[in-house]
Design an enzyme around this catalytic site. Structure first.
Site, short mmCIF file in Angstrom:
data_model
loop_
_atom_site.label_atom_id
_atom_site.label_comp_id
_atom_site.label_asym_id
_atom_site.label_seq_id
_atom_site.Cartn_x
_atom_site.Cartn_y
_atom_site.Cartn_z
N HIS A 19 0.82 -1.22 0.00
CA HIS A 19 0.00 0.00 0.00
C HIS A 19 0.85 1.26 0.00
O HIS A 19 0.47 2.27 -0.60
CB HIS A 19 -1.00 -0.05 1.17
CG HIS A 19 -2.01 -1.15 1.00
ND1 HIS A 19 -2.65 -1.77 2.04
CD2 HIS A 19 -2.47 -1.77 -0.13
CE1 HIS A 19 -3.48 -2.70 1.57
NE2 HIS A 19 -3.38 -2.73 0.26
N HIS A 42 -7.18 -7.34 -8.68
CA HIS A 42 -7.57 -8.29 -7.61
C HIS A 42 -7.88 -7.44 -6.38
O HIS A 42 -7.04 -7.24 -5.52
CB HIS A 42 -6.43 -9.27 -7.32
CG HIS A 42 -6.08 -10.16 -8.47
ND1 HIS A 42 -5.43 -9.70 -9.59
CD2 HIS A 42 -6.30 -11.49 -8.66
CE1 HIS A 42 -5.26 -10.72 -10.43
NE2 HIS A 42 -5.78 -11.82 -9.89
N SER A 97 -6.59 -1.90 -0.88
CA SER A 97 -6.15 -1.06 -2.01
C SER A 97 -7.32 -0.27 -2.64
O SER A 97 -7.12 0.88 -3.05
CB SER A 97 -5.42 -1.90 -3.05
OG SER A 97 -6.15 -3.05 -3.41
N GLU A 115 -12.99 -7.88 -9.10
CA GLU A 115 -12.95 -8.93 -8.09
C GLU A 115 -13.82 -10.08 -8.60
O GLU A 115 -14.96 -9.89 -8.99
CB GLU A 115 -13.46 -8.38 -6.74
CG GLU A 115 -13.66 -9.40 -5.65
CD GLU A 115 -12.43 -10.24 -5.31
OE1 GLU A 115 -11.33 -9.70 -5.14
OE2 GLU A 115 -12.59 -11.49 -5.24
N ASP A 142 -13.10 -11.44 -14.03
CA ASP A 142 -11.69 -11.86 -13.95
C ASP A 142 -10.81 -10.61 -14.16
O ASP A 142 -10.98 -9.89 -15.15
CB ASP A 142 -11.42 -12.92 -15.02
CG ASP A 142 -9.97 -13.33 -15.02
OD1 ASP A 142 -9.61 -14.24 -14.27
OD2 ASP A 142 -9.17 -12.71 -15.77
N GLY A 143 -9.86 -10.41 -13.26
CA GLY A 143 -9.05 -9.20 -13.31
C GLY A 143 -8.16 -9.12 -14.54
O GLY A 143 -7.92 -8.02 -15.06
N ASP A 163 -2.47 -7.93 -7.76
CA ASP A 163 -2.23 -8.47 -6.41
C ASP A 163 -2.97 -9.80 -6.24
O ASP A 163 -3.92 -9.90 -5.45
CB ASP A 163 -2.73 -7.40 -5.40
CG ASP A 163 -2.52 -7.82 -3.96
OD1 ASP A 163 -1.67 -8.69 -3.70
OD2 ASP A 163 -3.22 -7.26 -3.09
N1 SAM Z 1 -5.53 -5.90 -3.53
C1 SAM Z 1 -6.23 -6.12 -2.28
C2 SAM Z 1 -5.68 -5.16 -1.26
O1 SAM Z 1 -4.49 -4.81 -1.32
O2 SAM Z 1 -6.45 -4.73 -0.40
C3 SAM Z 1 -6.12 -7.55 -1.81
C4 SAM Z 1 -6.47 -8.57 -2.84
S1 SAM Z 1 -6.35 -10.24 -2.33
C5 SAM Z 1 -4.65 -10.47 -2.13
C6 SAM Z 1 -6.66 -11.12 -3.82
C7 SAM Z 1 -8.13 -11.10 -4.28
O3 SAM Z 1 -8.16 -11.57 -5.64
C8 SAM Z 1 -9.08 -12.02 -3.53
O4 SAM Z 1 -10.15 -11.28 -3.04
C9 SAM Z 1 -9.57 -13.03 -4.59
O5 SAM Z 1 -10.93 -13.39 -4.43
C10 SAM Z 1 -9.38 -12.25 -5.87
N2 SAM Z 1 -9.18 -13.03 -7.10
C11 SAM Z 1 -8.60 -14.25 -7.26
N3 SAM Z 1 -8.48 -14.56 -8.57
C12 SAM Z 1 -9.01 -13.50 -9.25
C13 SAM Z 1 -9.13 -13.17 -10.64
N4 SAM Z 1 -8.71 -14.02 -11.59
N5 SAM Z 1 -9.68 -12.00 -10.98
C14 SAM Z 1 -10.12 -11.12 -10.03
N6 SAM Z 1 -10.03 -11.37 -8.70
C15 SAM Z 1 -9.46 -12.53 -8.32
#
Ligand code: SAM
Length: 283
Positions: A19, A42, A97, A115, A142-143, A163
């Site tokens: 962050h 993500h 984030s 997400e 999907d991200g 992330d």
């Molecule tokens: N970036 C956030 C933060 O710093 O506050 C934390 C994110 S966390 C490490 C990862 C997230 O990615 C999870 O909520 C998970 O459900 C999501 N996720 C997993 N695969 C994904 C994808 N292919 N596309 C989007 N989100 C995904």
């Protein structure tokens, strides 16, 4: 299957370095009075209640943000991070984030939050309302797919945070493929890729982040990695630290990150240390 829930890890040492760096990127974009677009591939749940059952299970924030929250910082980047965090910590909340981006962006800027997990996406939607942001785009998708579909932005100033949870080994390669595709269409993209540092216990994943960074560096854009370790890398350590690969970093982000980490690393324990290494520099 998606099983990762960031609430268990909210505010830990990995969140602190990630962050800080993301704030450094956004602050630099704000130096010009021109709009920019942020992408968070993500996003997670956006905002974390530290006294709920998930975050208080392992209390990871105690070895992260709690250790630095009361510091009277000299580094301007650290001052901004602590001031933003303390606004949330007074309600026992930690900003993910999405909350950080939403708080920093101006009305002229655009924020895309992606997400995939349905329950996390719902929480993210709620969190954005809670912090009063009705302008940002919250996508249930999907991200990687979303990032490719939504770039380049117009005008083409902006940054990307990648992330992933790295639950599967293939995610390291997914990151490289996505970054490559984005740079092919948007050469100036500033990209921050977070990764875990895992001990031998993690098997094949333990060296995967190093390989991923080499592949990212081979894409030929200026990039540095910054790694914060909080434990020794013994075979059983598990996640002993984390890193960020910053592609097309803004001017002097390396300096700002060093200043901030010089102040916080000693507070994170006697084994804590950081390194910052340029992998590729501008010709
Ligand atoms: N970036 C956030 C933060 O710093 O506050 C934390 C994110 S966390 C490490 C990862 C997230 O990615 C999870 O909520 C998970 O459900 C999501 N996720 C997993 N695969 C994904 C994808 N292919 N596309 C989007 N989100 C995904």
């Amino acid at each position: 299957m998606l099983s990762y829930q960031h609430a268990f890890h909210a505010g830990n040492h990995a969140d602190v370095i990630k962050h800080l760096c993301w704030m450094g990127v956004i602050s630099h974009l704000k130096k010009k009075n021109k709009p920019f677009t942020l992408y968070d591939t993500h996003s997670g749940a956006g905002l974390y209640q530290l006294d709920d059952a998930l975050a208080s299970k392992n209390k990871e924030y105690e070895s992260g943000v709690d250790k630095v929250a009361n510091l009277s910082a000299n580094s301007p980047l650290l001052q901004s991070y602590l001031s933003l965090c303390n606004g949330f910590l007074s309600d026992r909340c930690y900003p993910g984030s999405p909350a950080i981006s939403a708080k920093l962006k101006r009305d002229i800027d655009v924020l895309h939050l992606m997400e995939l997990h349905p329950a996390e996406h719902e929480k993210l939607d709620d969190a954005m309302w809670q912090i009063g942001d009705s302008q940002s785009h919250v996508h249930h998708r999907d991200g990687y797919e979303g990032l490719i579909a939504l770039t380049p932005p117009s005008p083409n100033r902006g940054a990307v945070l990648i992330d992933p949870p790295y639950e599967k080994l293939s995610e390291y390669q997914d990151v490289v493929s996505a970054v490559k595709k984005v740079l092919a269409r948007w050469q100036q993209a500033q990209m921050v890729v977070w990764y875990p540092l895992l001990s031998q216990r993690a098997g094949a994943k333990s060296g995967a982040s190093q390989q991923m960074c080499q592949s990212l560096s081979a894409l030929g854009k200026p990039c540095f990695i910054i790694e914060l370790t909080v434990e020794e890398n013994t075979a059983d350590a598990g996640m002993y630290g984390s890193g960020l690969c910053v592609i097309n970093p803004p001017w002097q982000l390396d300096v700002s990150m060093r200043e901030a980490l010089d102040e916080i690393t000693p507070l994170l324990g006697s084994n804590a240390a950081y390194t910052l290494t340029w992998l590729t520099t501008e010709e």
